[in-house]
Every structure is written in C-alpha cells, then in structure tokens.
Design an enzyme around this catalytic site. Sequence first.
Site, mmCIF file in Angstrom:
data_model
loop_
_atom_site.group_PDB
_atom_site.id
_atom_site.type_symbol
_atom_site.label_atom_id
_atom_site.label_comp_id
_atom_site.label_asym_id
_atom_site.label_seq_id
_atom_site.Cartn_x
_atom_site.Cartn_y
_atom_site.Cartn_z
ATOM 1 N N LYS A 115 0.837 -1.209 0.000
ATOM 2 C CA LYS A 115 0.000 0.000 0.000
ATOM 3 C C LYS A 115 0.868 1.254 0.000
ATOM 4 C CE LYS A 115 -3.777 -0.692 2.900
ATOM 5 N NZ LYS A 115 -4.333 -0.398 4.217
ATOM 6 N N LYS A 198 -11.901 -7.605 3.681
ATOM 7 C CA LYS A 198 -12.388 -7.500 5.067
ATOM 8 C C LYS A 198 -12.880 -6.084 5.387
ATOM 9 C CE LYS A 198 -9.044 -6.195 8.400
ATOM 10 N NZ LYS A 198 -8.618 -6.109 9.754
ATOM 11 N N LYS A 201 -11.588 -0.531 9.585
ATOM 12 C CA LYS A 201 -11.853 0.833 10.032
ATOM 13 C C LYS A 201 -10.959 1.854 9.336
ATOM 14 C CE LYS A 201 -10.126 -0.312 14.582
ATOM 15 N NZ LYS A 201 -8.709 -0.648 14.680
HETATM 16 P P1 ATP Z 1 -7.190 -1.571 10.675
HETATM 17 O O1 ATP Z 1 -8.142 -1.667 9.565
HETATM 18 O O2 ATP Z 1 -6.859 -0.187 11.116
HETATM 19 O O3 ATP Z 1 -5.985 -2.451 10.527
HETATM 20 P P2 ATP Z 1 -8.934 -3.300 12.059
HETATM 21 O O4 ATP Z 1 -10.316 -2.845 11.766
HETATM 22 O O5 ATP Z 1 -8.416 -4.510 11.400
HETATM 23 O O6 ATP Z 1 -7.934 -2.112 11.929
HETATM 24 P P3 ATP Z 1 -7.831 -4.011 14.605
HETATM 25 O O7 ATP Z 1 -7.585 -3.094 15.742
HETATM 26 O O8 ATP Z 1 -6.657 -4.414 13.808
HETATM 27 O O9 ATP Z 1 -8.901 -3.456 13.627
HETATM 28 O O10 ATP Z 1 -8.589 -5.297 15.095
HETATM 29 C C1 ATP Z 1 -9.154 -5.468 16.350
HETATM 30 C C2 ATP Z 1 -9.810 -6.817 16.409
HETATM 31 O O11 ATP Z 1 -10.916 -6.850 15.519
HETATM 32 C C3 ATP Z 1 -8.895 -7.983 15.977
HETATM 33 O O12 ATP Z 1 -9.141 -9.105 16.800
HETATM 34 C C4 ATP Z 1 -9.322 -8.257 14.572
HETATM 35 O O13 ATP Z 1 -9.070 -9.582 14.180
HETATM 36 C C5 ATP Z 1 -10.806 -7.965 14.642
HETATM 37 N N1 ATP Z 1 -11.326 -7.564 13.342
HETATM 38 C C6 ATP Z 1 -10.937 -6.505 12.616
HETATM 39 N N2 ATP Z 1 -11.642 -6.427 11.471
HETATM 40 C C7 ATP Z 1 -12.484 -7.483 11.484
HETATM 41 C C8 ATP Z 1 -13.466 -7.954 10.568
HETATM 42 N N3 ATP Z 1 -13.693 -7.336 9.427
HETATM 43 N N4 ATP Z 1 -14.164 -9.067 10.888
HETATM 44 C C9 ATP Z 1 -13.939 -9.709 12.044
HETATM 45 N N5 ATP Z 1 -13.011 -9.316 12.951
HETATM 46 C C10 ATP Z 1 -12.304 -8.215 12.680
#
Ligand code: ATP
Length: 332
Positions: A115, A198, A201
């Site tokens: 990215k 996926k 955020k």
């Molecule tokens: P970023 O997109 O900024 O990397 P993220 O949305 O993946 O962030 P994290 O803080 O990395 O969020 O994840 C927190 C928790 O939420 C982790 O256990 C991760 O596996 C879970 N998680 C994140 N996105 C998903 C999703 N789309 N579906 C299910 N679990 C998720």
Amino acid sequence: MKKRIVSGIKPSGSLTLGNYIGAAKQFVDLQNEFDSFVFVADLHAITVPQNSTELRARTYDLVKLYLAMGLDPKKTTLFIQSEVPAHLQLAWVFTCSSYMGELERMTQYKDTVLKNKVKQLPIGSGILQYPPLMAADILLYDPQIVPVGDDQSQHLELTRTLAERLNGITNQDIFTIPETFKPKQGARIMSLQEPTKKMSKSDDNPKSYIALLDPIAVSVKKIKSAVTDSEMVVRYDVEHKPGISNLLTIYASLENIEISDAQKHFENSTYGEFKTAVAKTVEIFLTELQNKYHALNMDTVNAILDDGRIKADAIASKKISHVYHKLGIGRF
Ligand code: ATP
Ligand code: LTN
C-alpha cells in the site's frame, strides 16, 4: 483457578461492526467464564502516523465502547497498553528473539508495504516490529486463550512460536502457550462495498464499514446500499454470494442465532425485505450501544482505567522481572 483471556484493539479509527462481531463480542461473552484482561492497544496504533488529539479521543472512545458493549469492570481488567510499561520491556525481548524472515512474512506487514509503495509513502519500521509487541501484550499475562478475528491468526501463531523459543532458550516454561479463539461465525466480516475484502476501520471508503458510532440513519443507509448479486435468493454461499453471505453473518451474529437459521428465516424474502430486516437489527443494536456510550462520563472511565492499570501492572511487572532474571538481564 479460572483460565485467563487477553486481547486488545487498536484505537486507529472508529470501531466497526467487524471489530465488534469478530473480537469484542467474544470478550463480552467470555468474561463470565474467564479471568479477563482487555486493553486499548495505543502503542500499536502509532505504528502508523496518528494525530495526537484524535488518538487520545479515540482511546477514550474505545474504552467507552468496551463498557457500552457490556464489558464489566468487575469481571474484566480494562486498561491502556501504554500505561503498563512491561509491554514495551518484553516487546524488546521478543524483537531480539524474532527473525527478520518471520516478521517480513506477516500478511499485515506485506499489505502495508504494498500500500505504501503505491502511495509512495515511507514504511515505518514499527509495522515490522508490531508482532513482537503483540506477543508481549499476550505473554505477560500467561493467558490460555486469546480471542481475535481471523486476520490476527498469523500474529497469534508467531506469538506461540516466540513463546516456545524463549521457553527453549531458558530451558523453562516461562510462558504459557496460548490458543487462538475465533468466533464460530463472524471471524471475518467483509466490506459492504467489496465483500471479498475485510471490513476495515481504515478503509478509504466509509460506505464499506459500519462504524459503531455512525449516526443510526447513516448505518441503515450503508446496509441498504451494500453490494449483493443478481441471483435474488437469500442463501449463504461465501464463494458465489459474498455480499449476501456477509449480511446473513451480520444478522445471525447480532441476533445470536446460527447462520443456517437466519437463511431459513429469509428463504422467501426479496433482497429488499432482507436488507430492511438486517438494517433493523443493526439499528436496534447500535441504538442501545450508543445510548450506553453517551451515558458514560470521564470520571467513571478514569476510575475504571486507574483500577485496571494497577491490576494489570501488578501482574505484568512481576512477569517482566522474572523474564529478565531468567535471561540474565540485570544484577544478581
Ligand atoms: P485496521 O483496519 O486499522 O488495521 P482493524 O479494523 O483490522 O484495523 P484491529 O484493531 O486491527 O482493527 O482489530 C481489532 C480486532 O478486531 C482484531 O481481533 C481483529 O481480528 C478484529 N477484526 C478486525 N476487522 C475485522 C473484521 N472485518 N471481521 C472480524 N473481525 C475483525
Ligand atoms: N494486533 C491486534 C491488536 C492487538 C492484540 C494484541 C490483539 C494488539 N495486541 C494482543 C490480541 C492480543 C489487531 O487486532 N490488529
């Protein structure tokens, strides 16, 4: 003695329905059965550049969301990662005992490299060191179980490897080897706009995710404009119908039912009726969550965090002293 769980979420954006269903919902469900430690991974958030005012605000938001979702400070030790210095102390130990090849193989690292190359941005070395810090977060507390979403499995595998390596070096079982716990359904909630990706955020397109603090009308609109397909049958089939399957998963998770039961429920529905029902479920969930979130004040949150810091620090500082001792770090 109760078994222990540990997990955390980064305050790197507004929490999404994916974070809730994949991770936080498990923290809430498991806290009755386990000795539970949940934290805000603020040191992980700064592996990418952050605005200081926003980061602090999001840290509080995340704690308030944890509480609004149902984390009970009597059952869960809730704390901020940066307030327990042993996380960084142990992270250095794992930085030194991990190999470049192992770290470079991590999907999250590889994705960020790609990215940033496209955007011609530099690649912060913190992204590479992210998993040793995560291993430290976990292994300091000797949990048996770590609840996370699907995308964290690889980091958990590396955590186990690093724990076994250190146990081997010291010829002692310093660390408990934790198991990954993923929800039976909803471990990977997908983007509403590109359902083969996926839900994240940090996605550039806000229509792709439901933020837990989105205005209700906005989230309803996002569900209604979610990408589906042209078959017109509500059926769970991730490969051929990723959009519909994702909405079925969201519905089933929030209603606490099996996906197969959700599918049965909608077998004669049009996509319009189905989306209206999913949107209603999301609306009810978010309304309750947001009401609880807004009812929390700063003093309550600070008192809970003070208590959490003291409890977490007592365990973590003892553990790091033990690890240093076993590694020959420091005085006799
Ligand atoms: P970023 O997109 O900024 O990397 P993220 O949305 O993946 O962030 P994290 O803080 O990395 O969020 O994840 C927190 C928790 O939420 C982790 O256990 C991760 O596996 C879970 N998680 C994140 N996105 C998903 C999703 N789309 N579906 C299910 N679990 C998720
Ligand atoms: N890397 C995780 C957040 C996280 C975490 C942890 C999860 C940091 N430390 C320890 C479980 C246990 C993520 O979800 N991106």
